[in-house]
Design an enzyme around this catalytic site. Structure first.
Site, mmCIF file in Angstrom:
data_model
loop_
_atom_site.group_PDB
_atom_site.id
_atom_site.type_symbol
_atom_site.label_atom_id
_atom_site.label_comp_id
_atom_site.label_asym_id
_atom_site.label_seq_id
_atom_site.Cartn_x
_atom_site.Cartn_y
_atom_site.Cartn_z
ATOM 1 N N GLU A 113 -3.797 4.204 6.386
ATOM 2 C CA GLU A 113 -3.740 3.989 4.937
ATOM 3 C C GLU A 113 -4.362 5.188 4.225
ATOM 4 O O GLU A 113 -3.916 5.620 3.171
ATOM 5 C CB GLU A 113 -4.492 2.704 4.579
ATOM 6 N N SER B 290 -10.433 0.531 4.131
ATOM 7 C CA SER B 290 -9.588 0.269 5.314
ATOM 8 C C SER B 290 -8.950 1.584 5.764
ATOM 9 O O SER B 290 -8.278 2.238 4.962
ATOM 10 C CB SER B 290 -8.472 -0.711 4.962
ATOM 11 N N ARG C 245 0.843 -1.218 0.000
ATOM 12 C CA ARG C 245 0.000 0.000 0.000
ATOM 13 C C ARG C 245 0.865 1.249 0.000
ATOM 14 O O ARG C 245 0.553 2.237 0.677
ATOM 15 C CB ARG C 245 -0.983 0.026 1.184
HETATM 16 P P1 FAD Z 1 -8.346 9.672 -4.107
HETATM 17 O O1 FAD Z 1 -9.016 9.328 -2.834
HETATM 18 O O2 FAD Z 1 -8.943 10.741 -4.928
HETATM 19 O O3 FAD Z 1 -6.830 10.038 -3.808
HETATM 20 C C1 FAD Z 1 -6.043 9.234 -2.955
HETATM 21 C C2 FAD Z 1 -4.637 9.831 -2.883
HETATM 22 O O4 FAD Z 1 -4.020 9.702 -4.161
HETATM 23 C C3 FAD Z 1 -4.644 11.327 -2.566
HETATM 24 O O5 FAD Z 1 -3.530 11.598 -1.764
HETATM 25 C C4 FAD Z 1 -4.521 11.994 -3.931
HETATM 26 O O6 FAD Z 1 -3.887 13.247 -3.856
HETATM 27 C C5 FAD Z 1 -3.656 10.982 -4.682
HETATM 28 N N1 FAD Z 1 -3.965 10.917 -6.117
HETATM 29 C C6 FAD Z 1 -5.184 10.665 -6.680
HETATM 30 N N2 FAD Z 1 -5.076 10.648 -8.019
HETATM 31 C C7 FAD Z 1 -3.773 10.907 -8.310
HETATM 32 C C8 FAD Z 1 -3.037 11.050 -9.521
HETATM 33 N N3 FAD Z 1 -3.621 10.931 -10.709
HETATM 34 N N4 FAD Z 1 -1.716 11.340 -9.435
HETATM 35 C C9 FAD Z 1 -1.108 11.473 -8.234
HETATM 36 N N5 FAD Z 1 -1.744 11.351 -7.053
HETATM 37 C C10 FAD Z 1 -3.063 11.070 -7.090
HETATM 38 N N6 FAD Z 1 -7.935 0.156 -1.713
HETATM 39 C C11 FAD Z 1 -7.229 -0.968 -1.981
HETATM 40 O O7 FAD Z 1 -6.008 -0.898 -2.198
HETATM 41 N N7 FAD Z 1 -7.840 -2.191 -2.004
HETATM 42 C C12 FAD Z 1 -9.160 -2.338 -1.768
HETATM 43 O O8 FAD Z 1 -9.666 -3.450 -1.820
HETATM 44 C C13 FAD Z 1 -9.932 -1.170 -1.469
HETATM 45 N N8 FAD Z 1 -11.241 -1.271 -1.183
HETATM 46 C C14 FAD Z 1 -11.953 -0.154 -0.879
HETATM 47 C C15 FAD Z 1 -13.311 -0.287 -0.579
HETATM 48 C C16 FAD Z 1 -14.074 0.824 -0.285
HETATM 49 C C17 FAD Z 1 -15.550 0.666 0.036
HETATM 50 C C18 FAD Z 1 -13.478 2.113 -0.307
HETATM 51 C C19 FAD Z 1 -14.315 3.335 -0.040
HETATM 52 C C20 FAD Z 1 -12.134 2.253 -0.581
HETATM 53 C C21 FAD Z 1 -11.350 1.120 -0.863
HETATM 54 N N9 FAD Z 1 -9.972 1.207 -1.154
HETATM 55 C C22 FAD Z 1 -9.260 0.079 -1.457
HETATM 56 C C23 FAD Z 1 -9.282 2.513 -1.117
HETATM 57 C C24 FAD Z 1 -9.390 3.308 -2.445
HETATM 58 O O9 FAD Z 1 -10.490 2.901 -3.181
HETATM 59 C C25 FAD Z 1 -8.143 3.158 -3.315
HETATM 60 O O10 FAD Z 1 -7.003 3.589 -2.609
HETATM 61 C C26 FAD Z 1 -8.244 3.944 -4.620
HETATM 62 O O11 FAD Z 1 -7.151 3.647 -5.454
HETATM 63 C C27 FAD Z 1 -8.320 5.461 -4.395
HETATM 64 O O12 FAD Z 1 -8.639 6.047 -5.643
HETATM 65 P P2 FAD Z 1 -9.250 7.510 -5.741
HETATM 66 O O13 FAD Z 1 -9.242 7.879 -7.185
HETATM 67 O O14 FAD Z 1 -10.555 7.584 -5.064
HETATM 68 O O15 FAD Z 1 -8.144 8.346 -4.971
HETATM 69 P P1 NAP Z 2 -10.305 -10.653 5.115
HETATM 70 O O1 NAP Z 2 -10.527 -11.665 4.032
HETATM 71 O O2 NAP Z 2 -11.242 -10.598 6.275
HETATM 72 O O3 NAP Z 2 -8.824 -10.806 5.647
HETATM 73 C C1 NAP Z 2 -8.325 -9.940 6.685
HETATM 74 C C2 NAP Z 2 -6.905 -9.561 6.360
HETATM 75 O O4 NAP Z 2 -6.108 -10.728 6.347
HETATM 76 C C3 NAP Z 2 -6.824 -8.925 5.014
HETATM 77 O O5 NAP Z 2 -6.557 -7.584 5.217
HETATM 78 C C4 NAP Z 2 -5.730 -9.656 4.267
HETATM 79 O O6 NAP Z 2 -4.605 -8.845 3.984
HETATM 80 C C5 NAP Z 2 -5.269 -10.744 5.213
HETATM 81 N N1 NAP Z 2 -5.387 -12.050 4.520
HETATM 82 C C6 NAP Z 2 -6.476 -12.849 4.404
HETATM 83 N N2 NAP Z 2 -6.172 -13.960 3.738
HETATM 84 C C7 NAP Z 2 -4.864 -13.870 3.406
HETATM 85 C C8 NAP Z 2 -3.957 -14.719 2.706
HETATM 86 N N3 NAP Z 2 -4.347 -15.895 2.216
HETATM 87 N N4 NAP Z 2 -2.688 -14.296 2.540
HETATM 88 C C9 NAP Z 2 -2.270 -13.112 3.020
HETATM 89 N N5 NAP Z 2 -3.096 -12.263 3.692
HETATM 90 C C10 NAP Z 2 -4.357 -12.645 3.898
HETATM 91 O O7 NAP Z 2 -10.262 -9.198 4.462
HETATM 92 P P2 NAP Z 2 -11.422 -8.288 3.942
HETATM 93 O O8 NAP Z 2 -11.555 -7.119 4.821
HETATM 94 O O9 NAP Z 2 -12.656 -9.117 3.651
HETATM 95 O O10 NAP Z 2 -10.800 -7.782 2.564
HETATM 96 C C11 NAP Z 2 -10.647 -8.674 1.484
HETATM 97 C C12 NAP Z 2 -9.594 -8.119 0.546
HETATM 98 O O11 NAP Z 2 -10.005 -6.846 0.052
HETATM 99 C C13 NAP Z 2 -8.236 -7.904 1.201
HETATM 100 O O12 NAP Z 2 -7.234 -8.239 0.292
HETATM 101 C C14 NAP Z 2 -8.214 -6.426 1.512
HETATM 102 O O13 NAP Z 2 -6.900 -5.884 1.451
HETATM 103 C C15 NAP Z 2 -9.070 -5.846 0.411
HETATM 104 N N6 NAP Z 2 -9.772 -4.642 0.887
HETATM 105 C C16 NAP Z 2 -9.018 -3.508 0.991
HETATM 106 C C17 NAP Z 2 -9.620 -2.339 1.415
HETATM 107 C C18 NAP Z 2 -8.823 -1.056 1.481
HETATM 108 O O14 NAP Z 2 -9.408 -0.003 1.612
HETATM 109 N N7 NAP Z 2 -7.528 -1.124 1.355
HETATM 110 C C19 NAP Z 2 -10.964 -2.319 1.754
HETATM 111 C C20 NAP Z 2 -11.671 -3.505 1.667
HETATM 112 C C21 NAP Z 2 -11.066 -4.662 1.224
HETATM 113 P P3 NAP Z 2 -4.457 -7.901 2.694
HETATM 114 O O15 NAP Z 2 -5.233 -6.682 3.025
HETATM 115 O O16 NAP Z 2 -2.999 -7.665 2.628
HETATM 116 O O17 NAP Z 2 -4.983 -8.631 1.500
#
Ligand code: FAD
Ligand code: NAP
Length: 336
Positions: free
Chosen positions: A332, A237, A163
């Site tokens: 994050e 998250s 991340r």
């Molecule tokens: P923004 O929120 O608009 O920006 C995020 C940051 O990036 C800010 O600091 C902004 O300045 C910068 N930024 C945006 N665009 C650019 C650009 N073009 N150039 C340079 N900097 C930039 N994330 C995960 O990794 N995995 C997930 O599974 C995941 N699940 C999510 C589920 C939900 C319900 C929600 C609400 C969020 C989730 N996220 C997840 C987080 C988020 O969706 C991601 O990080 C996504 O990539 C953010 O995109 P955005 O365009 O909305 O960015």
């Molecule tokens: P989950 O399945 O309940 O698992 C909890 C955590 O354990 C996750 O964060 C995941 O890490 C880790 N995990 C589970 N199984 C794993 C494996 N086999 N190997 C390594 N790590 C493992 O998680 P969840 O909340 O339902 O989310 C499912 C997936 O969506 C995850 O990958 C999570 O990262 C992603 N997600 C991300 C966001 C965000 O905003 N970043 C929001 C929602 C969901 P990792 O996070 O490293 O995968």
């Protein structure tokens, strides 16, 4: 072209009511260069905004918001091994996933339904269900906000981590990603071993899944577990999963035998959601804010929460995790 005093509530998935001093809708790189090199705007602080799904605004934004709406996605090349797909940074990430699935380009189906835009995907090396952006990344183009120059970055230049990337560190608010090119391997194996994907495919009665089936399974799981930001404000998250060394993990496991840990090299990744849940936060409501009932890692806005209230809740949660487990949670979400 430049709007003044713009309400940002529609542009952030936490649904925080703040406003921006100025906002420009950026639809192509030339327009971006014109705006940032404009002598009247040169001194303004710049803030890059995509879909607003990973930001928390704690006050009005005293900056020129560059709302990235650069579109376009297409197959730019193909060789024996891979498809090369280039996308404008303002494309909605899920639209790119659907385009790839429709055309049978494998590799990003596990990243289905992540909100936000393509341009923000490298920023935190988005990841889900065992796949990260870096696994399919080829290159990107980004514009330097000082000089207006476009530079090409390969994976090493991006310094991807868990991340993390150079755009979340040294280049934060200094560089705007304008396009991203993916390299999608034709024979990429399906990744169904993570989380509940296999169970969901079984539930759907699918024995030999395609990339479209895996995408459907991921979408179903996400829709059941995660709050829909259009109904309940959130940014996914709030914290990263902390990574500790093996000795710390062994200590924790002797005290908390149920603690989940995912080993990689000498390090162990903990599940931040589990730590938070153990501290009693899951499903708790605190004023206008709270911890989601199904995933404690997701903080929510129950109505008219301010960014400061959500930030305060996050700090209380991080303190309780630190007190109980001796583990520091790192945010994050990008707080402004
Ligand atoms: P923004 O929120 O608009 O920006 C995020 C940051 O990036 C800010 O600091 C902004 O300045 C910068 N930024 C945006 N665009 C650019 C650009 N073009 N150039 C340079 N900097 C930039 N994330 C995960 O990794 N995995 C997930 O599974 C995941 N699940 C999510 C589920 C939900 C319900 C929600 C609400 C969020 C989730 N996220 C997840 C987080 C988020 O969706 C991601 O990080 C996504 O990539 C953010 O995109 P955005 O365009 O909305 O960015
Ligand atoms: P989950 O399945 O309940 O698992 C909890 C955590 O354990 C996750 O964060 C995941 O890490 C880790 N995990 C589970 N199984 C794993 C494996 N086999 N190997 C390594 N790590 C493992 O998680 P969840 O909340 O339902 O989310 C499912 C997936 O969506 C995850 O990958 C999570 O990262 C992603 N997600 C991300 C966001 C965000 O905003 N970043 C929001 C929602 C969901 P990792 O996070 O490293 O995968």
């Amino acid at each position: 072209m430049i709007e003044q005093n713009v309400p940002l509530r529609p542009f952030n998935t936490f649904g925080i009511s703040v406003s921006a001093k100025m906002l420009a809708h950026i639809t192509d790189p030339e327009l971006l260069r014109e705006v940032i090199m404009d002598p009247h705007l040169k001194k303004e602080r710049k803030f890059v905004l995509g879909g607003g799904s990973n930001v928390l605004f704690t006050g009005d934004v005293d900056a020129l918001v560059l709302k990235n709406e650069i579109g376009g996605m297409n197959l730019i090349a193909e060789d024996a091994d891979a498809y090369y797909v280039r996308s404008g940074a303002g494309v909605i990430w899920q639209d790119l996933v659907e385009y790839c699935i429709l055309n049978k380009y494998p590799g990003i189906e596990n990243l289905s339904l992540i909100p936000g835009n393509v341009g923000a995907a490298p920023m935190q090396n988005i990841g889900a269900y065992g796949v990260e952006l870096k696994d399919v990344f080829r290159s990107l183009e980004a514009m330097d906000l000082q000089t207006g120059e476009i530079q090409e970055f390969d994976a090493a230049d991006c310094a991807f981590g868990y991340r993390e990337s150079v755009f979340k560190k040294e280049l934060k608010d200094r560089s705007v990603i304008t396009s991203v090119t993916l390299r999608l391997l034709k024979n990429a194996p399906l990744n169904t071993s993570y989380g509940a994907i296999e169970q969901e495919l079984e539930r759907l009665g699918i024995g030999s899944p395609t990339i479209a089936d895996v995408s459907r399974a991921v979408i179903n799981i996400r829709q059941r577990k995660l709050p829909d930001p259009t109904k309940l404000g959130n940014a996914g998250s709030f914290f990263k999963n902390p990574v500790v060394d093996r000795f710390k993990f062994d200590d924790l496991r002797s005290e908390f035998p149920q603690i989940p840990g995912y080993h990689s090299d000498e390090k162990v990744k903990l599940a931040a959601g589990w730590l938070i849940e153990q501290c009693g936060w899951k499903g708790r409501v605190v004023g206008n804010t709270g911890c989601h009932a199904y995933q404690a890692l997701v903080l929510v806005n129950h109505g008219n929460a301010s960014g400061a209230e959500i930030l305060e809740l996050s700090e209380r949660i991080a303190r309780s995790v630190s007190d109980r487990f001796g583990v520091q949670l790192e945010r994050e979400v990008n707080v402004y």
